[in-house]
Motif scaffolding. Structure first.
Motif, PDB file in Angstrom:
ATOM      1  N   CYS A 167       0.846  -1.196   0.000  1.00 15.28           N
ATOM      2  CA  CYS A 167       0.000   0.000   0.000  1.00 15.28           C
ATOM      3  C   CYS A 167       0.881   1.245   0.000  1.00 15.28           C
ATOM      4  O   CYS A 167       1.794   1.372   0.824  1.00 15.28           O
ATOM      5  N   CYS A 208      -7.486  -0.751   1.193  1.00 15.59           N
ATOM      6  CA  CYS A 208      -6.486  -1.316   2.095  1.00 15.59           C
ATOM      7  C   CYS A 208      -7.168  -1.578   3.432  1.00 15.59           C
ATOM      8  O   CYS A 208      -7.802  -0.680   3.991  1.00 15.59           O
ATOM      9  N   CYS A 267       0.378   2.989   3.608  1.00 15.13           N
ATOM     10  CA  CYS A 267       0.796   2.452   4.911  1.00 15.13           C
ATOM     11  C   CYS A 267       1.821   1.330   4.816  1.00 15.13           C
ATOM     12  O   CYS A 267       2.278   0.827   5.836  1.00 15.13           O
ATOM     13  N   CYS A 320      -5.360   0.801   6.320  1.00 20.02           N
ATOM     14  CA  CYS A 320      -5.480   2.274   6.377  1.00 20.02           C
ATOM     15  C   CYS A 320      -6.704   2.809   5.624  1.00 20.02           C
ATOM     16  O   CYS A 320      -6.890   4.017   5.547  1.00 20.02           O
TER      17      CYS A 320
END
Ligand code: FE
Length: 149
Positions: free
Chosen positions: A65, A114, A68, A117
């Protein structure tokens, strides 16, 4: 291996718990993301087809990601879907991606986010290759490819 029925069940009844959570304020996201990443990941934008970083890239590695750093996909699950966006047929793990119904633009689709996050990644469709039959159509802006550990 996740199947379409699993994806629909997660979207309807709830997603597997991630092993950690990353949360930021809107200003915090604007600080760490590029304007393009922010528009896709935090405002659910869509980048242009074909003119994006990973569309035609098949380098080995993990895709994490961009918000994050969590593992989202592996290059081994990446395939050429002729959609103009990087496409995968499985996520990196059952709790890597979060699923939600998306009724925008006059369609009912399942959004992929995600799970750590909540950044927007793209959408999942049931028209991918066998055996799972899943197609994760993902914005390059939401991903960062890193070499395998
Ligand atoms: Fe994330």
């Amino acid at each position: 291996m996740l199947q379409w029925t699993d994806i629909v069940r997660y979207a309807k009844y709830g997603n597997p718990e991630p092993d950690r959570r990353v949360e930021r304020t809107d200003a915090g996201w604007q600080e760490i993301l590029t304007p393009g990443q922010y528009r896709v990941m935090r405002q659910k934008g869509t980048e242009p087809p074909y003119r994006n970083l990973y569309c035609r890239s098949y380098e080995p590695g993990r895709y994490v990601c961009a918000g994050c750093g969590s593992d989202l996909f592996n290059s081994t699950e990446k395939y050429h879907a002729i959609s103009g966006w990087p496409s995968f047929t499985q996520p990196a793990g059952k709790a890597a991606v979060k699923y939600a119904f998306d009724d925008s633009h006059g369609m009912t689709r399942i959004e992929a986010l995600c799970n750590v996050c909540d950044s927007h990644l793209g959408h999942v469709f049931p028209d991918g290759p066998e055996p799972a039959g899943l197609r994760y159509c993902i914005n390059s802006q939401s991903l960062r490819r890193v070499d395998n550990r």
